[in-house]
Design a protein around this motif. Structure first.
Motif, PDB file in Angstrom:
ATOM      1  N   THR A 243      64.228  94.098  34.456  1.00  0.00           N
ATOM      2  CA  THR A 243      64.044  95.072  33.376  1.00  0.00           C
ATOM      3  C   THR A 243      64.014  94.387  32.010  1.00  0.00           C
ATOM      4  OG1 THR A 243      66.424  95.490  33.148  1.00  0.00           O
ATOM      5  CG2 THR A 243      65.224  96.843  34.739  1.00  0.00           C
ATOM      6  N   TYR A 244      64.314  93.097  31.968  1.00  0.00           N
ATOM      7  CA  TYR A 244      64.253  92.320  30.726  1.00  0.00           C
ATOM      8  C   TYR A 244      63.004  91.442  30.679  1.00  0.00           C
ATOM      9  CZ  TYR A 244      69.097  93.553  29.646  1.00  0.00           C
ATOM     10  OH  TYR A 244      70.251  94.230  29.345  1.00  0.00           O
ATOM     11  N   ILE A 245      62.757  90.722  31.772  1.00  0.00           N
ATOM     12  CA  ILE A 245      61.631  89.796  31.813  1.00  0.00           C
ATOM     13  C   ILE A 245      60.969  89.850  33.180  1.00  0.00           C
ATOM     14  CG2 ILE A 245      63.193  87.872  32.352  1.00  0.00           C
ATOM     15  CD1 ILE A 245      61.161  86.021  30.923  1.00  0.00           C
ATOM     16  N   GLY A 246      59.663  90.023  33.166  1.00  0.00           N
ATOM     17  CA  GLY A 246      58.888  89.997  34.396  1.00  0.00           C
ATOM     18  C   GLY A 246      58.015  88.761  34.401  1.00  0.00           C
ATOM     19  N   ALA A 247      57.908  88.103  35.550  1.00  0.00           N
ATOM     20  CA  ALA A 247      57.188  86.832  35.583  1.00  0.00           C
ATOM     21  C   ALA A 247      56.337  86.694  36.837  1.00  0.00           C
ATOM     22  CB  ALA A 247      58.178  85.670  35.509  1.00  0.00           C
ATOM     23  N   LEU A 248      55.197  86.070  36.666  1.00  0.00           N
ATOM     24  CA  LEU A 248      54.358  85.644  37.767  1.00  0.00           C
ATOM     25  C   LEU A 248      54.249  84.130  37.684  1.00  0.00           C
ATOM     26  CD1 LEU A 248      52.253  85.983  40.066  1.00  0.00           C
ATOM     27  CD2 LEU A 248      50.516  86.207  38.280  1.00  0.00           C
ATOM     28  N   LEU A 249      54.949  83.426  38.580  1.00  0.00           N
ATOM     29  CA  LEU A 249      54.867  81.972  38.626  1.00  0.00           C
ATOM     30  C   LEU A 249      54.098  81.497  39.855  1.00  0.00           C
ATOM     31  CD1 LEU A 249      58.352  80.630  37.484  1.00  0.00           C
ATOM     32  CD2 LEU A 249      56.372  81.288  36.118  1.00  0.00           C
ATOM     33  N   ASP A 250      54.267  82.168  40.964  1.00  0.00           N
ATOM     34  CA  ASP A 250      53.607  81.763  42.202  1.00  0.00           C
ATOM     35  C   ASP A 250      53.266  83.012  43.000  1.00  0.00           C
ATOM     36  OD1 ASP A 250      52.685  80.675  44.527  1.00  0.00           O
ATOM     37  OD2 ASP A 250      54.542  79.643  45.072  1.00  0.00           O
ATOM     38  N   ALA A 251      51.986  83.363  43.004  1.00  0.00           N
ATOM     39  CA  ALA A 251      51.567  84.591  43.680  1.00  0.00           C
ATOM     40  C   ALA A 251      51.768  84.519  45.183  1.00  0.00           C
ATOM     41  CB  ALA A 251      50.092  84.871  43.366  1.00  0.00           C
ATOM     42  N   LYS A 252      51.935  83.314  45.729  1.00  0.00           N
ATOM     43  CA  LYS A 252      52.122  83.167  47.174  1.00  0.00           C
ATOM     44  C   LYS A 252      53.568  83.370  47.594  1.00  0.00           C
ATOM     45  CE  LYS A 252      48.309  79.856  47.590  1.00  0.00           C
ATOM     46  NZ  LYS A 252      47.929  78.474  47.978  1.00  0.00           N
ATOM     47  N   ALA A 253      54.466  83.563  46.639  1.00  0.00           N
ATOM     48  CA  ALA A 253      55.883  83.718  46.959  1.00  0.00           C
ATOM     49  C   ALA A 253      56.162  85.141  47.443  1.00  0.00           C
ATOM     50  CB  ALA A 253      56.734  83.379  45.736  1.00  0.00           C
ATOM     51  N   VAL A 254      55.517  85.511  48.540  1.00  0.00           N
ATOM     52  CA  VAL A 254      55.629  86.852  49.117  1.00  0.00           C
ATOM     53  C   VAL A 254      55.784  86.692  50.627  1.00  0.00           C
ATOM     54  CG1 VAL A 254      54.475  89.064  49.477  1.00  0.00           C
ATOM     55  CG2 VAL A 254      54.180  87.848  47.314  1.00  0.00           C
ATOM     56  N   HIS A 255      56.668  87.467  51.229  1.00  0.00           N
ATOM     57  CA  HIS A 255      56.805  87.447  52.682  1.00  0.00           C
ATOM     58  C   HIS A 255      55.538  88.046  53.288  1.00  0.00           C
ATOM     59  CE1 HIS A 255      58.197  88.199  56.730  1.00  0.00           C
ATOM     60  NE2 HIS A 255      59.379  87.656  56.468  1.00  0.00           N
ATOM     61  N   GLY A 256      54.785  87.228  54.024  1.00  0.00           N
ATOM     62  CA  GLY A 256      53.498  87.679  54.546  1.00  0.00           C
ATOM     63  C   GLY A 256      53.574  88.841  55.504  1.00  0.00           C
ATOM     64  N   GLY A 257      54.735  89.059  56.122  1.00  0.00           N
ATOM     65  CA  GLY A 257      54.871  90.151  57.068  1.00  0.00           C
ATOM     66  C   GLY A 257      55.170  91.495  56.421  1.00  0.00           C
ATOM     67  N   ARG A 258      55.420  91.500  55.125  1.00  0.00           N
ATOM     68  CA  ARG A 258      55.700  92.751  54.420  1.00  0.00           C
ATOM     69  C   ARG A 258      54.422  93.317  53.802  1.00  0.00           C
ATOM     70  NH1 ARG A 258      61.022  90.821  51.199  1.00  0.00           N
ATOM     71  NH2 ARG A 258      62.560  91.111  52.857  1.00  0.00           N
TER      72      ARG A 258
ATOM     73  N   ASP B 239      59.266  97.319  34.060  1.00  0.00           N
ATOM     74  CA  ASP B 239      58.818  97.745  32.730  1.00  0.00           C
ATOM     75  C   ASP B 239      59.494  96.905  31.637  1.00  0.00           C
ATOM     76  OD1 ASP B 239      57.317  99.238  30.954  1.00  0.00           O
ATOM     77  OD2 ASP B 239      58.795 100.849  30.799  1.00  0.00           O
ATOM     78  N   PRO B 240      59.442  95.563  31.779  1.00  0.00           N
ATOM     79  CA  PRO B 240      60.223  94.692  30.886  1.00  0.00           C
ATOM     80  C   PRO B 240      59.601  94.552  29.503  1.00  0.00           C
ATOM     81  CG  PRO B 240      58.883  93.362  32.341  1.00  0.00           C
ATOM     82  CD  PRO B 240      58.660  94.790  32.759  1.00  0.00           C
ATOM     83  N   ARG B 241      60.431  94.108  28.554  1.00  0.00           N
ATOM     84  CA  ARG B 241      59.944  93.848  27.203  1.00  0.00           C
ATOM     85  C   ARG B 241      59.303  92.467  27.093  1.00  0.00           C
ATOM     86  NH1 ARG B 241      58.814  97.748  24.215  1.00  0.00           N
ATOM     87  NH2 ARG B 241      59.078  96.437  22.372  1.00  0.00           N
ATOM     88  N   ILE B 242      59.529  91.618  28.080  1.00  0.00           N
ATOM     89  CA  ILE B 242      58.991  90.255  28.068  1.00  0.00           C
ATOM     90  C   ILE B 242      58.221  90.019  29.365  1.00  0.00           C
ATOM     91  CG2 ILE B 242      59.546  87.798  27.947  1.00  0.00           C
ATOM     92  CD1 ILE B 242      62.180  88.592  26.575  1.00  0.00           C
TER      93      ILE B 242
END
Length: 323
Positions: A73-88, A145-148
């Motif tokens: 809720t403070y900071i949202g980040a996209l560093l590695d789009a592959k960092a997702v459990h593929g089975g979900r 919905d972060p401010r950063i």
């Protein structure tokens, strides 16, 4: 707001980030540029508390990341789009993030709609294309919905429509007064998106300035002029003390921003101009000039460099055979 003060990271003898001090302000898009190996990803990881600095400090709205309650809720980040459990599925990936950060379930559907993944929300992430994975990563960054917002290569894998969408999304977020910090190697896209630039090389700060000032300080501006009355034009310009360089195609080049002066002189002497165009380097050219001494990995055009001459190659082969 993101504030870095003397931020340093060493890995043994290697200094990845060297005494970085700068502030990422709200209300604008700040581009984060640097050659490969410059320390951009390491810096972003330290902002998020994924790596711990060797020295210095980094704060998010005045606090360290590990001091933030419900950090999404403070900071949202996209560093590695592959960092997702593929089975979900996309939906359950975001639901897991939401529930662990006290974010209402309804918000999951909202961000899926925002990034255009509603139709595939129940499909497993392992079947997603690179562009769909990027959209899911962006949805995760927006979830609280972060401010950063912090994005590392957000347009990677996106088609032209997706690139246009993320560009307008970032501009909209900045217009709402949010802090937007984005790293990218696509200079043409950064030139259309960023208002301010932070440039690093070999871990050190090289520039912290507006886009316009960065290009002006690291590029060569000139005016290109063409006229069917070329000789008369040369006489007029020389008479006004203007230095002219003859270029190809019958055109002339004048250093600096003298387009208005040249136009006025041409009008006074009734000279016809076929071209009067100010020329300024692109962001890419300015970036290449500034970071030329900071590039860690150099490619070449196929011509053997000194170290690759036959004798050197033979020695390399001998060394390789010896192990």
């Amino acid at each position: 707001m993101i504030e870095l003060a003397g931020l340093t990271k060493r890995y043994g003898e290697k200094v990845a980030v060297n005494n970085l001090t700068f502030t990422v302000r709200p209300g604008i898009i700040t581009g984060f540029l640097g050659p490969n190996g410059a320390g951009k990803s390491t810096t972003m990881r330290m902002i998020l508390g994924l790596d711990h600095p060797t020295a210095g400090d980094v704060r998010i709205d005045g606090r360290h990341y590990d001091e933030l309650r419900d950090p999404l809720t403070y900071i949202g980040a996209l560093l590695d789009a592959k960092a997702v459990h593929g089975g979900r599925s996309a939906y359950h990936h975001l639901l897991c993030l939401a529930q662990s950060n006290g974010i209402p379930r309804q918000r999951v559907r909202e961000v899926l709609d925002t990034v255009g993944l509603t139709a595939v929300a129940r499909k497993k992430a392992k079947g997603f294309s690179l562009g769909m994975g990027q959209r899911l990563g962006i949805a995760g960054a927006l979830l609280g919905d972060p401010r950063i917002l912090m994005f590392d290569e957000p347009v990677n894998g996106l088609d032209p429509e997706g690139i246009h969408w993320i560009r307008n999304l970032m501009k909209s977020l900045a217009a709402q007064g949010r802090t937007v910090f984005v790293s990218s190697h696509l200079m043409s896209e950064m030139a259309l998106t960023a208002d301010h630039l932070v440039v690093i090389g070999q871990g050190r700060l090289l520039a912290d300035t507006s886009m316009a000032d960065f290009i002006a300080a690291n590029s060569h501006s000139y005016v290109r002029v063409r006229s069917p009355q070329r000789e008369r034009l040369l006489d007029v310009l020389h008479g006004a003390g203007i230095t002219v360089v003859e270029a190809g195609g019958g055109s002339l080049e004048v250093d600096g921003d003298k387009a208005e002066l040249i136009g006025e002189l041409a009008a006074q002497h009734h000279l016809v101009l076929h071209e009067l165009s100010p020329q300024r380097a692109s962001l890419e050219e300015a970036f290449m000039r500034l970071t030329a001494e900071s590039v860690e990995y150099h490619a070449h055009d196929g011509t053997p460099a000194a170290a690759e001459q036959p004798q050197a190659r033979a020695q390399w082969g001998e060394d390789w055979r010896r192990g």
